[in-house]
Design a protein around this motif. Structure first.
Motif, mmCIF file in Angstrom:
data_model
loop_
_atom_site.group_PDB
_atom_site.id
_atom_site.type_symbol
_atom_site.label_atom_id
_atom_site.label_comp_id
_atom_site.label_asym_id
_atom_site.label_seq_id
_atom_site.Cartn_x
_atom_site.Cartn_y
_atom_site.Cartn_z
ATOM 1 N N ILE A 144 -16.338 -51.266 -56.409
ATOM 2 C CA ILE A 144 -16.937 -49.948 -56.695
ATOM 3 C C ILE A 144 -16.687 -49.554 -58.147
ATOM 4 N N TYR A 145 -15.458 -49.713 -58.595
ATOM 5 C CA TYR A 145 -15.077 -49.298 -59.956
ATOM 6 C C TYR A 145 -15.910 -50.025 -61.005
ATOM 7 N N TYR A 146 -15.950 -51.349 -60.920
ATOM 8 C CA TYR A 146 -16.688 -52.112 -61.934
ATOM 9 C C TYR A 146 -18.202 -52.039 -61.735
ATOM 10 N N GLY A 147 -18.616 -51.789 -60.489
ATOM 11 C CA GLY A 147 -20.043 -51.571 -60.256
ATOM 12 C C GLY A 147 -20.528 -50.307 -60.936
ATOM 13 N N ILE A 148 -19.727 -49.243 -60.846
ATOM 14 C CA ILE A 148 -20.072 -47.978 -61.507
ATOM 15 C C ILE A 148 -20.123 -48.165 -63.018
ATOM 16 N N GLU A 149 -19.194 -48.951 -63.534
ATOM 17 C CA GLU A 149 -19.085 -49.137 -64.980
ATOM 18 C C GLU A 149 -20.205 -50.006 -65.554
ATOM 19 N N THR A 150 -20.772 -50.900 -64.756
ATOM 20 C CA THR A 150 -21.697 -51.899 -65.323
ATOM 21 C C THR A 150 -23.157 -51.749 -64.882
ATOM 22 N N ILE A 151 -23.423 -51.203 -63.684
ATOM 23 C CA ILE A 151 -24.800 -51.155 -63.181
ATOM 24 C C ILE A 151 -25.511 -49.901 -63.655
ATOM 25 N N SER A 152 -26.694 -50.074 -64.217
ATOM 26 C CA SER A 152 -27.506 -48.944 -64.658
ATOM 27 C C SER A 152 -28.084 -48.231 -63.444
ATOM 28 N N PRO A 153 -28.023 -46.902 -63.385
ATOM 29 C CA PRO A 153 -28.571 -46.169 -62.235
ATOM 30 C C PRO A 153 -30.040 -46.475 -61.977
ATOM 31 N N GLN A 154 -30.850 -46.628 -63.066
ATOM 32 C CA GLN A 154 -32.288 -46.868 -62.898
ATOM 33 C C GLN A 154 -32.580 -48.166 -62.157
ATOM 34 N N PHE A 155 -31.764 -49.179 -62.395
ATOM 35 C CA PHE A 155 -32.028 -50.494 -61.823
ATOM 36 C C PHE A 155 -31.020 -50.872 -60.742
ATOM 37 N N PHE A 156 -30.319 -49.874 -60.221
ATOM 38 C CA PHE A 156 -29.320 -50.146 -59.198
ATOM 39 C C PHE A 156 -29.962 -50.711 -57.932
ATOM 40 N N LEU A 157 -31.066 -50.125 -57.474
ATOM 41 C CA LEU A 157 -31.678 -50.532 -56.210
ATOM 42 C C LEU A 157 -32.186 -51.969 -56.261
ATOM 43 N N VAL A 158 -32.901 -52.309 -57.312
ATOM 44 C CA VAL A 158 -33.425 -53.669 -57.405
ATOM 45 C C VAL A 158 -32.288 -54.667 -57.647
ATOM 46 N N THR A 159 -31.239 -54.222 -58.336
ATOM 47 C CA THR A 159 -30.060 -55.072 -58.523
ATOM 48 C C THR A 159 -29.391 -55.363 -57.183
ATOM 49 N N ALA A 160 -29.265 -54.321 -56.345
ATOM 50 C CA ALA A 160 -28.675 -54.490 -55.015
ATOM 51 C C ALA A 160 -29.517 -55.439 -54.174
ATOM 52 N N VAL A 182 -26.478 -63.671 -52.407
ATOM 53 C CA VAL A 182 -25.285 -63.885 -51.588
ATOM 54 C C VAL A 182 -25.675 -64.414 -50.214
ATOM 55 N N SER A 183 -26.708 -63.824 -49.624
ATOM 56 C CA SER A 183 -27.149 -64.238 -48.287
ATOM 57 C C SER A 183 -27.770 -65.633 -48.302
ATOM 58 N N LEU A 184 -28.504 -65.943 -49.361
ATOM 59 C CA LEU A 184 -29.101 -67.275 -49.487
ATOM 60 C C LEU A 184 -28.008 -68.338 -49.588
ATOM 61 N N ALA A 185 -26.940 -68.004 -50.292
ATOM 62 C CA ALA A 185 -25.839 -68.957 -50.478
ATOM 63 C C ALA A 185 -24.993 -69.119 -49.225
ATOM 64 N N THR A 186 -24.815 -68.031 -48.471
ATOM 65 C CA THR A 186 -23.931 -68.072 -47.307
ATOM 66 C C THR A 186 -24.677 -68.280 -45.991
ATOM 67 N N GLY A 187 -25.970 -67.914 -45.955
ATOM 68 C CA GLY A 187 -26.760 -68.063 -44.744
ATOM 69 C C GLY A 187 -26.492 -67.004 -43.700
ATOM 70 N N THR A 188 -25.881 -65.897 -44.089
ATOM 71 C CA THR A 188 -25.577 -64.853 -43.112
ATOM 72 C C THR A 188 -25.855 -63.463 -43.662
ATOM 73 N N SER A 189 -26.720 -62.725 -42.974
ATOM 74 C CA SER A 189 -26.991 -61.346 -43.357
ATOM 75 C C SER A 189 -25.782 -60.467 -43.032
ATOM 76 N N GLY A 205 -32.384 -57.291 -48.951
ATOM 77 C CA GLY A 205 -31.875 -58.473 -49.640
ATOM 78 C C GLY A 205 -31.130 -59.406 -48.709
ATOM 79 N N ALA A 206 -30.290 -58.824 -47.842
ATOM 80 C CA ALA A 206 -29.483 -59.639 -46.932
ATOM 81 C C ALA A 206 -30.362 -60.451 -45.985
ATOM 82 N N TYR A 207 -31.419 -59.833 -45.471
ATOM 83 C CA TYR A 207 -32.276 -60.537 -44.510
ATOM 84 C C TYR A 207 -33.252 -61.492 -45.184
#
Length: 483
Positions: free
Chosen positions: A103-119, A126-133, A165-167
């Motif tokens: 949370i701390y570093y996410g707040i510091e680095t992610i731009s609010p405008q592009f937070f949703l598409v970044t998420a 992450v899901s593609l690499a692990t295979g689990t939503s 993103g997860a699915y």
């Protein structure tokens, strides 16, 4: 041991009888929630009781009715254990500083405008690499919910981006259980199934990314509550040792999932590592850590945003959801044993003659099976079993069916409150299904793309198309061999 239907005079339900069974349960749940705001667990339990006389009216003995319920409930054991372990994991990862660090570093680095598409993109990777939503939602999702809340993004919107993103990654990953199950049910191979899903999932993902980008543009630095951000980051920095060490639990868990280790022991190991970090790095006592495991992380900070984000998790937080899961599966098992779904589709399924109608009916059956069975697996197996003969009759390749089943049954799991996926997602992210559902754009757009292909016939591969392609390839190979 299954009982022979003819020997025991068990009748198959008629269309109207099956409709009455399904309609009665649906009415109990709808009226109970809308009129009385009753807990859905109680409504599901009442639904189970109401189905008993319906099934006995078909010739089932009470013992057989009970067996159909308990057999289905037994399938909830592994998902319930995962659900309980994730509750412990959330409490452990907050105490270990894993969630606070993200949370701390996410707040510091992610731009609010592009937070949703970044998420959206981050959870996809992450899901593609692990295979689990579920693994993605339970790791990256938890942290991103905290970042989104701090940046002033509505919780439903943030959850929608995380789930989409997860699915997406879950569907497209060869490591995913549903992605392996679906082609097995319809008898096609894994990578043919994945390639065929690209036609629907990729356009839907692009459209979803565009929507999340535009929706996120209004969240700028001006919309961020600076006081809340300052209070939260100051609290995190003062009360947790942030940095690389708290990231060890998430690295361990993601690594195990990428190595395709079983979900339950992987989550347990990730939880245990989080507990060790909480004790030896964050300075909590063994007793405090065990309390966090059971009751969740607890702190009286007096700061609203801190308490809303960090006071959560624990084994006890999942008890009500496990009860819901058990009753939902019991209800679904009774309806499946009674043959409700088959009776509802039997009158018209043989009349299907076009790919458009076929795709539409498959979508509806997939969603109904999901709602009745309370499980993505039940939806895939029932939908695949019922619809496969129709696809064969229309000379369509099995990957057409497997694609539709994943476009609906897999992605729709998180959209129904009483399914395992819906229960897990709502509990883990701390957001009711009704709040995030309108923003699960990928889950809503993908079936529309699938239906478009069904109506137009585009990408609906046929048996002879594949055979002709093989003959052509063989002929070309022969010509090259002569040269």
């Amino acid at each position: 041991m299954e009982t022979d239907i003819e020997e025991n005079n068990i009748k198959k339900p008629s269309f109207l009888y099956a409709l009455a069974m399904l309609g009665t349960v649906a009415a109990i749940i709808a009226i109970g929630i809308l009129a009385f705001d009753a807990p859905i667990q109680i409504l599901m339990f009442i639904g189970v009781l109401v189905l008993v006389p319906f099934m006995m009216g078909l010739g089932f003995t009470y013992k057989q009715v009970e067996q159909s319920m308990t057999t289905s409930m037994s399938k909830a054991l592994q998902p319930a254990l995962i659900l309980l372990t994730v509750g412990i994991l959330i409490g452990a990862w907050i105490a270990s500083g894993t969630v606070p660090t993200l949370i701390y570093y996410g707040i510091e680095t992610i731009s609010p405008q592009f937070f949703l598409v970044t998420a959206l993109v981050f959870c996809s990777l992450v899901s593609l690499a692990t295979g689990t939503s579920w693994g993605t939602i339970g790791t990256a999702g938890i942290a991103l919910m905290g970042v989104g809340a701090t940046l002033g993004v509505p919780v439903g919107l943030t959850a929608g981006a995380i789930i989409s993103g997860a699915y997406f990654g879950d569907k497209m990953s060869p490591l995913s259980d549903t992605t392996n199950l679906t082609p097995t049910v319809v008898e096609t191979d894994l990578f043919t199934h994945i390639r065929h899903m690209l036609w629907t999932t990729v356009p839907a993902f692009i459209i979803s990314a565009i929507i999340f980008t535009f929706m996120g543009l209004k969240y700028t630095a001006a919309t961020v509550n600076e006081q809340s951000v300052t209070q939260l980051t100051a609290f995190l920095a003062d009360n947790f040792s942030l940095g690389l060490v708290p990231m060890i639990p998430i690295i361990v868990l993601v690594g195990l999932l990428m190595l395709k280790k079983p979900a339950l022991p992987s989550i347990f190991i990730g939880t245990a590592v989080g507990g060790l970090v909480a004790i030896f790095y964050q300075g909590f006592s063994f007793t405090q850590t065990v309390d966090f495991f059971y009751g969740g992380y607890s702190v009286e900070s007096g700061i609203e945003i801190v308490d809303s984000l960090l006071v959560r998790g624990g084994l006890s937080s999942m008890f009500a959801l496990v009860a819901l899961f058990l009753f939902a599966l019991g209800l679904g098992g009774m309806m499946a044993q009674a043959g409700v779904l088959e009776a509802l589709v039997a009158p018209f399924i043989h009349k299907i003659e076009s790919t458009g109608v076929l795709t539409f009916v498959t979508i509806i059956i997939s969603y109904v099976a999901l709602a009745i069975g309370g499980s993505i697996y039940f939806s895939i197996v029932m939908g695949g079993t019922i619809m496969r003969p129709v696809y064969e009759r229309l000379n369509l390749r099995p990957e057409n069916l497997s694609r539709v089943l994943e476009d609906t049954g897999t992605q729709g799991g998180a959209l129904i409150p009483w399914t395992g996926a819906g229960i897990f997602t709502a509990a883990t992210l701390g957001v009711p299904v009704s709040v995030y559902l309108p923003f699960c754009f990928l889950a809503m757009i993908t079936p529309l793309v699938s239906l478009f292909y069904g109506v137009t016939g585009l990408t609906m591969t046929k048996m002879e198309d594949t055979e002709e392609k093989k003959k052509t390839e063989k002929k070309v190979a022969g010509e090259f061999a002569k040269i």
